[in-house]
Scaffold this active site. Structure first.
Site, PDB file in Angstrom:
ATOM      1  N   GLY A 206       0.836  -1.206   0.000  1.00  0.00           N
ATOM      2  CA  GLY A 206       0.000   0.000   0.000  1.00  0.00           C
ATOM      3  C   GLY A 206       0.862   1.243   0.000  1.00  0.00           C
ATOM      4  N   ASN A 207       0.294   2.382   0.299  1.00  0.00           N
ATOM      5  CA  ASN A 207       1.070   3.628   0.399  1.00  0.00           C
ATOM      6  C   ASN A 207       0.422   4.555   1.419  1.00  0.00           C
ATOM      7  OD1 ASN A 207      -0.848   5.492  -1.049  1.00  0.00           O
ATOM      8  ND2 ASN A 207      -0.533   3.944  -2.636  1.00  0.00           N
ATOM      9  N   HIS A 208       1.050   5.711   1.633  1.00  0.00           N
ATOM     10  CA  HIS A 208       0.632   6.585   2.732  1.00  0.00           C
ATOM     11  C   HIS A 208      -0.487   7.558   2.375  1.00  0.00           C
ATOM     12  CE1 HIS A 208       3.721   5.231   5.383  1.00  0.00           C
ATOM     13  NE2 HIS A 208       4.677   5.500   4.506  1.00  0.00           N
ATOM     14  N   SER A 209      -1.109   7.421   1.218  1.00  0.00           N
ATOM     15  CA  SER A 209      -2.143   8.401   0.854  1.00  0.00           C
ATOM     16  C   SER A 209      -3.276   8.405   1.900  1.00  0.00           C
ATOM     17  CB  SER A 209      -2.714   8.048  -0.526  1.00  0.00           C
ATOM     18  OG  SER A 209      -3.831   8.857  -0.776  1.00  0.00           O
ATOM     19  N   ALA A 274      -3.907   7.474  -5.006  1.00  0.00           N
ATOM     20  CA  ALA A 274      -2.537   7.007  -5.243  1.00  0.00           C
ATOM     21  C   ALA A 274      -2.640   5.510  -5.531  1.00  0.00           C
ATOM     22  CB  ALA A 274      -1.681   7.268  -4.020  1.00  0.00           C
TER      23      ALA A 274
END
Ligand code: CTP
Length: 397
Positions: A206-209, A274
């Site tokens: 995943g990512n930090h969005s 994102a």
């Protein structure tokens, strides 16, 4: 949305009157002009001085004060809307029967503007047949009722009867009475947040969005009158307005399918999510054990949703985002053409307090008509307002 709107707040004798302080604060923060009138008994629950300082206006309680007459008709005519919050059982009964024994009631009876009430009382009072009948009577008069919440009550009991929270009351007013019309009849969707690409039943890429920028854009499009759906990856954001639809997705594939499903009925598409560019080739059915010294993950590309929407573009205004660390402007401009977008909003990782997770942002906007707009550092909501204004200008050009 409440900028310059004139709101007359009536406060009655209920424990929930303390929340009226936050309510005035929020209304003023949203740009509204607020005047407050209290029933005489409400003074026991909330300080007129605090309300007067926060509203920047005198608080009116009695029909006469300092040997002069408080003109209830003028007050009712001044207001764009009259809000009674909290509304006690007693004032509800007076409103239903037209009993005029204080300034608030005189203003109510002479008000020509819409009247909205947010009741607050104990559960048994709320469920009493007379209360139900009085609420129905108010509805027949054309007054709007903001439903009570369930939860802990002043009596110590749990149940229905709590006044709606101030932020929900403000959203209700904005949504119901002050929505703009520039984007009326337009359908929009906004993608927001990250996508999660599963590796096994417990892990994902995943990512930090945070979804903040996407939600701010959706709110703003909605405030301008559009019919808005947020296609959201896993985030902790909540929607500000009831009328905004949210479709929850997790993976890039789910986001892709949802966007493509809505594409042909949509006029404005804003791709603020994102989206993962790669996903695991295989998803293990069981939790992957750490039994090897090295572990190599095989990844494959996800579908580029923005590019696919660009390929299938008919009437849609298509806006994408770009997050770059170098050659920012060139890459952003390239994306306009490679993805057939009408607008690319460039987030730079070079700017402090901007991008993932922050409430503030600094962006530049590049448009297919070759115009460029460097927006000042501002809150994500303010940035969203400027981006939506640009979208409206481009659509109308
Ligand atoms: N995007 C998308 N689908 C993907 C990846 C990205 O729709 N699978 C969208 C994003 O929502 C954003 C835009 O494409 O609006 C740009 O994303 P970004 O990751 O900056 O660029 P990419 O096109 O993925 O290219 P690169 O990572 O190589 O810069």
């Amino acid at each position: 949305m409440l900028k310059g709107k004139k709101i007359l707040l009536g406060i009655t004798a209920s424990i929930a009157a303390y929340k009226a302080i936050f309510l005035v604060r929020l209304l003023v923060k949203e740009g509204a002009e607020v005047k407050v009138t209290l029933t005489p008994a409400a003074k026991e629950f909330v300080s007129p001085l605090v309300l007067s300082v926060l509203s920047k206006n005198d608080v009116l309680i009695d029909i006469t004060s300092n040997n002069s007459w408080n003109n209830h008709v003028a007050l009712g005519r001044w207001a764009d809307i009259m809000l009674v919050a909290p509304l006690s059982c007693n004032t509800l009964a007076k409103m239903a029967t037209g009993l005029c024994d204080n300034l608030l009631m005189a203003v109510y009876l002479s008000a020509t503007c819409p009247v909205i009430v947010a009741p607050a009382m104990d559960e048994d009072m709320w469920h009493h047949p007379s209360t139900k009948k009085n609420i129905e009577t108010l509805k027949e008069y054309g007054n709007e009722i903001i439903d009570v919440n369930s939860g802990e009550l002043a009596s110590g009991l749990h149940g229905e009867g709590r006044m709606a929270e101030p932020e929900n009351i403000v959203s209700f007013l904005a949504e119901k009475f002050f929505r703009g019309s520039q984007l009326k009849y337009k359908k929009a969707f906004v993608t927001a947040g990250p996508t999660y690409e599963p590796l096994d039943p417990v892990r994902f890429i995943g990512n930090h969005s945070s979804g903040k920028m996407g939600f701010a854009l959706a709110e703003t499009l909605y405030e301008k009158g559009a019919d808005v759906t947020i296609i959201s990856g896993p985030v902790y954001q909540t929607k500000k307005y009831d009328g905004i639809k949210i479709i929850q997705v997790a993976t890039a594939k789910e986001m892709y399918d949802t966007c493509l499903n809505l594409h042909y009925e949509t006029d404005i598409e804003v791709m603020a999510a994102a989206v993962a560019d790669y996903k695991p080739v295989e998803i293990s059915a069981q939790k992957i054990k750490k039994d090897k010294a090295n572990f190599t993950l095989s990844l494959e590309k996800t579908n580029d949703i923005l590019a696919e929407l660009g390929r299938k573009k008919t009437k849609q205004f298509l806006a994408g985002f770009a997050l770059e660390t170098n050659n920012e402007q060139d890459y952003a401009k390239q994306k306009l053409y490679t993805k057939n977008a009408d607008m690319i909003v460039l987030n730079s990782l070079q700017d402090a307090n901007s991008g993932f997770g922050y409430d503030t942002n600094k962006v530049s906007v590049f448009c297919a008509d070759k115009t460029e707009h460097a927006l000042e550092f501002a809150t994500k909501k303010e940035i969203a307002e400027q981006i939506v204004e640009l979208i409206i200008n481009k659509i109308n050009a």
